[in-house]
Design a protein around this motif. Structure first.
Motif, PDB file in Angstrom:
ATOM      1  N   ARG A  11       0.834  -1.189   0.000  1.00  0.00           N
ATOM      2  CA  ARG A  11       0.000   0.000   0.000  1.00  0.00           C
ATOM      3  C   ARG A  11       0.877   1.251   0.000  1.00  0.00           C
ATOM      4  NH1 ARG A  11      -4.660  -0.282   4.056  1.00  0.00           N
ATOM      5  NH2 ARG A  11      -3.248  -1.963   4.485  1.00  0.00           N
ATOM      6  N   GLY A  12       1.931   1.263   0.764  1.00  0.00           N
ATOM      7  CA  GLY A  12       2.839   2.404   0.808  1.00  0.00           C
ATOM      8  C   GLY A  12       3.571   2.609  -0.501  1.00  0.00           C
ATOM      9  N   HIS A  13       3.790   1.524  -1.242  1.00  0.00           N
ATOM     10  CA  HIS A  13       4.496   1.593  -2.519  1.00  0.00           C
ATOM     11  C   HIS A  13       3.735   2.438  -3.532  1.00  0.00           C
ATOM     12  CE1 HIS A  13       8.178   0.273  -3.991  1.00  0.00           C
ATOM     13  NE2 HIS A  13       7.860  -0.900  -4.486  1.00  0.00           N
ATOM     14  N   ALA A  14       2.412   2.290  -3.556  1.00  0.00           N
ATOM     15  CA  ALA A  14       1.609   3.028  -4.530  1.00  0.00           C
ATOM     16  C   ALA A  14       1.717   4.529  -4.285  1.00  0.00           C
ATOM     17  CB  ALA A  14       0.162   2.577  -4.463  1.00  0.00           C
ATOM     18  N   GLU A  15       1.873   4.924  -3.042  1.00  0.00           N
ATOM     19  CA  GLU A  15       1.978   6.336  -2.719  1.00  0.00           C
ATOM     20  C   GLU A  15       3.342   6.903  -3.113  1.00  0.00           C
ATOM     21  OE1 GLU A  15       1.096   6.492   1.403  1.00  0.00           O
ATOM     22  OE2 GLU A  15      -0.930   5.723   1.130  1.00  0.00           O
ATOM     23  N   LEU A  16       4.337   6.053  -3.226  1.00  0.00           N
ATOM     24  CA  LEU A  16       5.688   6.496  -3.555  1.00  0.00           C
ATOM     25  C   LEU A  16       5.897   6.707  -5.041  1.00  0.00           C
ATOM     26  CD1 LEU A  16       7.746   4.179  -1.183  1.00  0.00           C
ATOM     27  CD2 LEU A  16       7.152   6.580  -0.839  1.00  0.00           C
ATOM     28  N   GLN A  20      10.772   0.594  -9.998  1.00  0.00           N
ATOM     29  CA  GLN A  20      11.824   0.507 -11.014  1.00  0.00           C
ATOM     30  C   GLN A  20      11.361  -0.372 -12.164  1.00  0.00           C
ATOM     31  OE1 GLN A  20      14.147   3.029 -10.409  1.00  0.00           O
ATOM     32  NE2 GLN A  20      15.125   1.865 -11.993  1.00  0.00           N
ATOM     33  N   ARG A  21      10.673  -1.439 -11.843  1.00  0.00           N
ATOM     34  CA  ARG A  21      10.174  -2.379 -12.851  1.00  0.00           C
ATOM     35  C   ARG A  21       9.184  -1.688 -13.785  1.00  0.00           C
ATOM     36  NH1 ARG A  21       5.822  -6.352 -11.749  1.00  0.00           N
ATOM     37  NH2 ARG A  21       5.905  -7.884 -13.391  1.00  0.00           N
TER      38      ARG A  21
END
Length: 150
Positions: A11-16, A20-21
């Motif tokens: 969930r935190g990844h989407a906000e960042l 890289q992929r």
């Protein structure tokens, strides 16, 4: 002590922003589409005499969908958003054909579905440039520069 699970990490990844992929896949698709649009002849009246610049490709996290931002050049003078409309619509009409050709140019597990959108960043940059050229803004900028030198 609270343990974090993988759902919290994702969930935190989407906000960042994109991973890289996703960025690598987007660039791979962008470079391939540039070559395809340069080499392939798409027979559509709305694309006749129009050169398409692919400015950015954003891939979904699963890499199955790609949003392709384009800027049509050579469609005539005037508001580029109005001129871009028919060209972007034509690209979306031919997106399945372009996806098929793209699959032969890239080495990915899945060839993403393509959705074309007009890149508004050029219009926004021109609007900001026009603002800086307004006499009252230019005067204020010159005034701020002279204060910094004191």
């Amino acid at each position: 002590m609270k343990r974090s699970n993988s759902k919290d990490k994702n969930r935190g990844h989407a906000e960042l922003g994109p991973t890289q992929r996703q960025l690598r896949a987007g660039e791979l698709v962008r470079h391939a589409l540039v070559e395809i649009l340069r080499e392939e002849e798409i027979h559509d009246e709305d694309l006749h005499g129009v050169s398409i610049t692919v400015t950015e490709v954003r891939c979904s996290p699963d890499l199955r969908h790609a949003t392709v931002f384009v800027e049509p050049l050579g469609a005539g003078l005037g508001d580029s958003a109005v001129q871009a409309g028919p060209a972007v619509a034509a690209l979306n009409r031919h997106s399945k054909f372009l996806r098929g050709v793209l699959g032969k140019h890239i080495d990915m597990k899945f060839t993403p579905d393509l959705r074309f959108l007009h890149d508004e960043s050029f219009n926004e940059a021109a609007r900001i440039d026009a603002l800086f050229m307004r006499p009252e803004i230019a005067r204020d900028l010159r005034h701020d520069d002279s204060e910094d030198e004191d």
